[in-house]
Design a protein around this motif. Sequence first.
Motif, PDB file in Angstrom:
ATOM      1  N   GLY A 184      36.562  27.289  35.772  1.00  0.00           N
ATOM      2  CA  GLY A 184      38.106  26.872  35.293  1.00  0.00           C
ATOM      3  C   GLY A 184      38.854  28.119  34.877  1.00  0.00           C
ATOM      4  N   LEU A 185      38.250  29.394  35.248  1.00  0.00           N
ATOM      5  CA  LEU A 185      39.122  30.379  34.750  1.00  0.00           C
ATOM      6  C   LEU A 185      40.187  30.503  35.797  1.00  0.00           C
ATOM      7  N   GLU A 186      41.428  31.035  35.381  1.00  0.00           N
ATOM      8  CA  GLU A 186      42.520  31.442  36.100  1.00  0.00           C
ATOM      9  C   GLU A 186      42.501  32.862  36.792  1.00  0.00           C
ATOM     10  N   VAL A 187      42.995  32.977  38.307  1.00  0.00           N
ATOM     11  CA  VAL A 187      42.837  34.252  38.808  1.00  0.00           C
ATOM     12  C   VAL A 187      44.364  34.832  38.426  1.00  0.00           C
ATOM     13  N   ARG A 188      44.489  36.117  37.842  1.00  0.00           N
ATOM     14  CA  ARG A 188      45.632  36.660  37.452  1.00  0.00           C
ATOM     15  C   ARG A 188      45.974  37.656  38.404  1.00  0.00           C
ATOM     16  N   ASN A 189      45.084  38.181  38.913  1.00  0.00           N
ATOM     17  CA  ASN A 189      45.280  39.533  39.959  1.00  0.00           C
ATOM     18  C   ASN A 189      44.041  39.555  40.988  1.00  0.00           C
ATOM     19  N   GLU A 190      44.379  40.110  42.042  1.00  0.00           N
ATOM     20  CA  GLU A 190      43.280  40.312  43.071  1.00  0.00           C
ATOM     21  C   GLU A 190      43.600  41.606  43.877  1.00  0.00           C
ATOM     22  N   VAL A 191      42.889  42.704  43.848  1.00  0.00           N
ATOM     23  CA  VAL A 191      43.475  44.041  44.529  1.00  0.00           C
ATOM     24  C   VAL A 191      42.219  44.209  45.257  1.00  0.00           C
ATOM     25  N   GLU A 192      42.479  44.863  46.526  1.00  0.00           N
ATOM     26  CA  GLU A 192      41.685  45.503  47.588  1.00  0.00           C
ATOM     27  C   GLU A 192      41.955  46.835  47.544  1.00  0.00           C
ATOM     28  N   ASN A 193      40.950  47.682  47.747  1.00  0.00           N
ATOM     29  CA  ASN A 193      41.107  49.008  47.813  1.00  0.00           C
ATOM     30  C   ASN A 193      39.875  49.717  48.343  1.00  0.00           C
ATOM     31  N   ASP A 194      39.865  50.321  49.231  1.00  0.00           N
ATOM     32  CA  ASP A 194      38.796  51.134  49.763  1.00  0.00           C
ATOM     33  C   ASP A 194      37.464  50.448  50.095  1.00  0.00           C
ATOM     34  N   GLY A 195      37.958  49.333  50.668  1.00  0.00           N
ATOM     35  CA  GLY A 195      36.793  48.378  51.069  1.00  0.00           C
ATOM     36  C   GLY A 195      36.139  47.537  49.929  1.00  0.00           C
ATOM     37  N   ARG A 238      36.867  44.842  45.989  1.00  0.00           N
ATOM     38  CA  ARG A 238      37.940  44.039  45.449  1.00  0.00           C
ATOM     39  C   ARG A 238      37.646  44.045  44.059  1.00  0.00           C
ATOM     40  N   TRP A 239      38.858  43.797  43.462  1.00  0.00           N
ATOM     41  CA  TRP A 239      38.781  43.784  41.818  1.00  0.00           C
ATOM     42  C   TRP A 239      39.494  42.347  41.651  1.00  0.00           C
ATOM     43  N   ILE A 240      38.868  41.353  40.824  1.00  0.00           N
ATOM     44  CA  ILE A 240      39.527  40.215  40.743  1.00  0.00           C
ATOM     45  C   ILE A 240      39.461  39.960  39.263  1.00  0.00           C
ATOM     46  N   THR A 241      40.789  39.861  38.531  1.00  0.00           N
ATOM     47  CA  THR A 241      41.102  39.725  37.333  1.00  0.00           C
ATOM     48  C   THR A 241      41.255  38.126  37.001  1.00  0.00           C
ATOM     49  N   LEU A 242      40.534  37.609  35.941  1.00  0.00           N
ATOM     50  CA  LEU A 242      40.609  36.015  35.725  1.00  0.00           C
ATOM     51  C   LEU A 242      40.901  35.988  34.249  1.00  0.00           C
ATOM     52  N   VAL A 243      41.543  34.839  33.715  1.00  0.00           N
ATOM     53  CA  VAL A 243      41.722  34.612  32.176  1.00  0.00           C
ATOM     54  C   VAL A 243      41.273  33.140  32.046  1.00  0.00           C
ATOM     55  N   THR A 244      41.411  32.951  30.850  1.00  0.00           N
ATOM     56  CA  THR A 244      41.205  31.618  30.432  1.00  0.00           C
ATOM     57  C   THR A 244      42.526  31.252  29.788  1.00  0.00           C
ATOM     58  N   SER A 245      42.717  29.819  29.815  1.00  0.00           N
ATOM     59  CA  SER A 245      44.064  29.150  29.477  1.00  0.00           C
ATOM     60  C   SER A 245      44.259  29.605  27.974  1.00  0.00           C
ATOM     61  N   ASP A 246      43.211  29.527  27.211  1.00  0.00           N
ATOM     62  CA  ASP A 246      43.490  29.633  25.825  1.00  0.00           C
ATOM     63  C   ASP A 246      43.446  31.153  25.255  1.00  0.00           C
ATOM     64  N   GLN A 247      43.159  32.178  26.023  1.00  0.00           N
ATOM     65  CA  GLN A 247      43.130  33.426  25.675  1.00  0.00           C
ATOM     66  C   GLN A 247      43.560  34.035  26.902  1.00  0.00           C
ATOM     67  N   PRO A 248      44.764  33.945  27.445  1.00  0.00           N
ATOM     68  CA  PRO A 248      45.479  34.717  28.557  1.00  0.00           C
ATOM     69  C   PRO A 248      45.526  36.263  28.445  1.00  0.00           C
ATOM     70  N   GLU A 249      45.440  36.620  27.259  1.00  0.00           N
ATOM     71  CA  GLU A 249      45.548  38.169  26.706  1.00  0.00           C
ATOM     72  C   GLU A 249      44.263  38.892  27.105  1.00  0.00           C
ATOM     73  N   ILE A 250      43.156  38.431  27.276  1.00  0.00           N
ATOM     74  CA  ILE A 250      41.941  38.880  27.407  1.00  0.00           C
ATOM     75  C   ILE A 250      41.354  38.532  28.873  1.00  0.00           C
ATOM     76  N   GLU A 251      41.586  39.727  29.745  1.00  0.00           N
ATOM     77  CA  GLU A 251      41.144  39.587  31.089  1.00  0.00           C
ATOM     78  C   GLU A 251      39.692  39.796  31.542  1.00  0.00           C
ATOM     79  N   ILE A 252      39.298  39.132  31.989  1.00  0.00           N
ATOM     80  CA  ILE A 252      37.640  39.515  32.959  1.00  0.00           C
ATOM     81  C   ILE A 252      37.824  39.830  34.121  1.00  0.00           C
TER      82      ILE A 252
END
Length: 134
Positions: free
Chosen positions: A27-38, A40-54
Amino acid sequence: MTVSLSHVHVFVDDPDAALEFYRDTLGLEVRNEVENDGFRWITLVTSDQPEIEIVLSQPQAGRSAEDGDLMAALLAKGELPGLLFRTDDLDGTFERVRAAGNAEILQEPADQFWGVRDAAFRDPSGNMVRISQA
C-alpha cells in the motif's frame, strides 16, 4: 541543527515486481518514477511518513558494470540489508501479503523475546522485509 532521514535505497532486480509488492500489496504510494539509461528508479512513501522516501533501484543503475554485478550477486543471495515496517494491523497486513502471493513468507506473526510482535518476508527480489505491530 537537525538531521533527519530522507531516503532509503532498496535494490531490486525487477522494478515491476517490486512495484507490485511495495505499492499494490503493502500500500505504499508512488511519489516519483524516473527512467535513465535503460534503468528505473521508483520512489515510494507511506501515508504516515511521506517525508521518508523508499527508492527502488536496480543494482547496475548508476555504477560500474563490475560493481553492479557484485551488488546483483549480493541481492540474489539475500545478503543486502532489509527493511523494517510498522503497521497497526499485523495480522491483516500478513494476510494481505500471503494472499498476494508475491513474497516468500519467512515467519508468520509471532511474539518476539525482544518485545515486539512481527512477521518476516522476502520481497520479489529477495530483500528481507519485517513488519511489526505498532
